[in-house]
Design an enzyme around this catalytic site. Structure first.
Site, PDB file in Angstrom:
ATOM      1  N   LYS A 146       0.861  -1.126  -0.203  1.00  0.00           N
ATOM      2  CA  LYS A 146      -0.047   0.149  -0.173  1.00  0.00           C
ATOM      3  C   LYS A 146       0.910   1.356   0.069  1.00  0.00           C
ATOM      4  O   LYS A 146       0.415   2.073  -0.688  1.00  0.00           O
ATOM      5  CB  LYS A 146      -0.915   0.210   1.225  1.00  0.00           C
ATOM      6  CG  LYS A 146      -2.169  -1.062   1.153  1.00  0.00           C
ATOM      7  CD  LYS A 146      -2.934  -0.799   0.133  1.00  0.00           C
ATOM      8  CE  LYS A 146      -3.953  -1.775  -0.034  1.00  0.00           C
ATOM      9  NZ  LYS A 146      -4.990  -1.681  -1.006  1.00  0.00           N
ATOM     10  N   LYS A 190      -5.347 -17.482 -12.750  1.00  0.00           N
ATOM     11  CA  LYS A 190      -6.741 -17.445 -12.380  1.00  0.00           C
ATOM     12  C   LYS A 190      -7.607 -16.412 -12.846  1.00  0.00           C
ATOM     13  O   LYS A 190      -7.252 -15.494 -12.789  1.00  0.00           O
ATOM     14  CB  LYS A 190      -6.459 -17.353 -10.594  1.00  0.00           C
ATOM     15  CG  LYS A 190      -6.625 -18.293  -9.833  1.00  0.00           C
ATOM     16  CD  LYS A 190      -6.165 -18.257  -8.510  1.00  0.00           C
ATOM     17  CE  LYS A 190      -6.972 -17.469  -7.526  1.00  0.00           C
ATOM     18  NZ  LYS A 190      -6.721 -17.681  -6.134  1.00  0.00           N
ATOM     19  N   LYS A 192     -10.465 -10.524 -10.308  1.00  0.00           N
ATOM     20  CA  LYS A 192     -10.807  -8.924 -10.470  1.00  0.00           C
ATOM     21  C   LYS A 192      -9.854  -8.126 -11.049  1.00  0.00           C
ATOM     22  O   LYS A 192     -10.174  -7.363 -12.158  1.00  0.00           O
ATOM     23  CB  LYS A 192     -11.141  -8.153  -9.087  1.00  0.00           C
ATOM     24  CG  LYS A 192     -12.005  -6.897  -9.336  1.00  0.00           C
ATOM     25  CD  LYS A 192     -12.810  -6.536  -7.927  1.00  0.00           C
ATOM     26  CE  LYS A 192     -11.610  -5.681  -7.250  1.00  0.00           C
ATOM     27  NZ  LYS A 192     -12.486  -4.891  -6.268  1.00  0.00           N
TER      28      LYS A 192
END
Ligand code: TRP
Length: 329
Positions: free
Chosen positions: A111, A194, A197
């Site tokens: 982050k 995979k 999103k």
């Protein structure tokens, strides 16, 4: 019986990867355990959603999980921010979490890199809030994906530290809930990896027929088998894997055989796959929309879930306060 807790991110719609990878296992899990499922809306504040977005995403996530079969009679399904006791445990746990260890977590370091202009304290203490979520019900099992393993490890650390500090055996050390061989990895439509999103390669449960068709018809393939029993490339394997999830065994065998004799036409395969995905998704989508429009029902579910969760949470907080030394005069 185990107490199993699962936190659900409050943003993002469910795609087939979530459905076959997690939700289907949740349905089984709720039959066999004392389950808590909650929508982690406090956590989402680390990225500053607008009030409308915050509310709407919680609502749509709740509707999606109910539509896919989480059962409010079997499990406690609640919204994190309805259970204020979590924030008290969070405060208390913060007192024995070290800044250094929080700074070293990979999610925090990520982050700092990806949102350098908003490195708020909530991000730093994200694992403490997550530990509070888990420990508030003294959960012993938590189903987590790879990206959450470190956070679960932190929760174990805080539980252990609390027990050690106060010489009690109060919090269980929460272990990963293992889906074992039921863990299905759903591939995306982009040839490798995979469904996810961030990868933008997913089919969502709320996707309309046309969109599903378009996505499937655009899926990556290869130039086709060149000889009898050619090895199957990854993009084609992925289409077969998806087909295995939504189509009948006969359909899958039919196309596998076509592939083996070099007679396959990928257009036909995709058409069939799209059709079967649509057949699978449509009733779920209808159910999601219906539930989403039924505010009364959502309110009832959230209230019932909050009541169950608060009962267990307030018991924990009361006992923790006592252990720490807050006493009445
Ligand atoms: N951090 C989890 C995620 O991003 C969501 C979450 C919040 C969670 N609190 C939790 C998961 C407690 C498991 C247990 O997916």
């Amino acid at each position: 019986m185990d107490t199993v807790l699962s936190g659900i991110r409050s943003t993002g719609n469910l795609h087939l990867g979530n459905y076959f990878g997690a939700v289907k296992n949740f349905l089984k899990m709720q039959e066999e355990n004392n389950c808590y499922f909650f929508i982690a809306d406090y956590h989402s504040l680390t990225t500053y959603p607008t009030p409308e977005n915050l509310h709407n995403s919680v609502k749509s996530v709740l509707a999606e999980y109910l539509a896919t079969g989480l059962d409010p009679e079997k499990s406690a399904i609640y919204v994190q921010s309805d259970v204020r006791e979590i924030t008290e445990l969070y405060l208390l746990l913060n007192m024995n979490a070290y800044v250094g260890e929080l700074e070293r977590t990979t999610s925090f370091k990520d982050k700092v890199r990806t949102q350098p202009n908003n490195v708020n304290a909530g991000l730093l203490t994200y694992p403490v809030l997550m530990a509070a979520d888990i420990l508030i019900h003294r959960s012993n099992k938590v189903p987590v994906g790879k990206d959450q393993e470190q956070n679960l490890e932190m929760a174990r650390k805080f539980a252990k530290r609390f027990n050690y500090m106060y010489k009690v055996d109060y919090f269980p050390e929460p272990q990963p809930y293992n889906f074992g061989e039921n863990l299905v990895k759903v591939p995306g439509l982009d040839g490798s990896g995979k469904m996810g999103k961030t990868a933008g390669n997913g089919i969502y449960l709320i996707d309309e027929d046309k969109i599903i068709q378009k996505k499937v018809m655009r899926a990556v393939t290869d130039s086709g088998p060149t000889e009898i029993n050619s090895p199957v490339s990854e993009p084609i394997k992925n289409l077969f894997t998806l087909m295995n999830l939504v189509s009948t065994a006969d359909t899958l065998d039919f196309f596998k055989e076509k592939y083996a004799n070099c007679e396959i036409r990928y257009g036909d395969l995709k058409k069939q796959l799209a059709e079967d995905i649509i057949k699978f998704v449509t009733p779920i989508r209808k159910n999601i929309l219906e539930i989403q429009g039924d505010t009364e029902y959502l309110r009832k579910v959230a209230k019932q879930g909050a009541e169950k969760a608060i009962e267990s949470a307030s018991k924990t907080v009361k006992e923790v306060r006592k252990i720490i030394g807050f006493r009445e005069f």
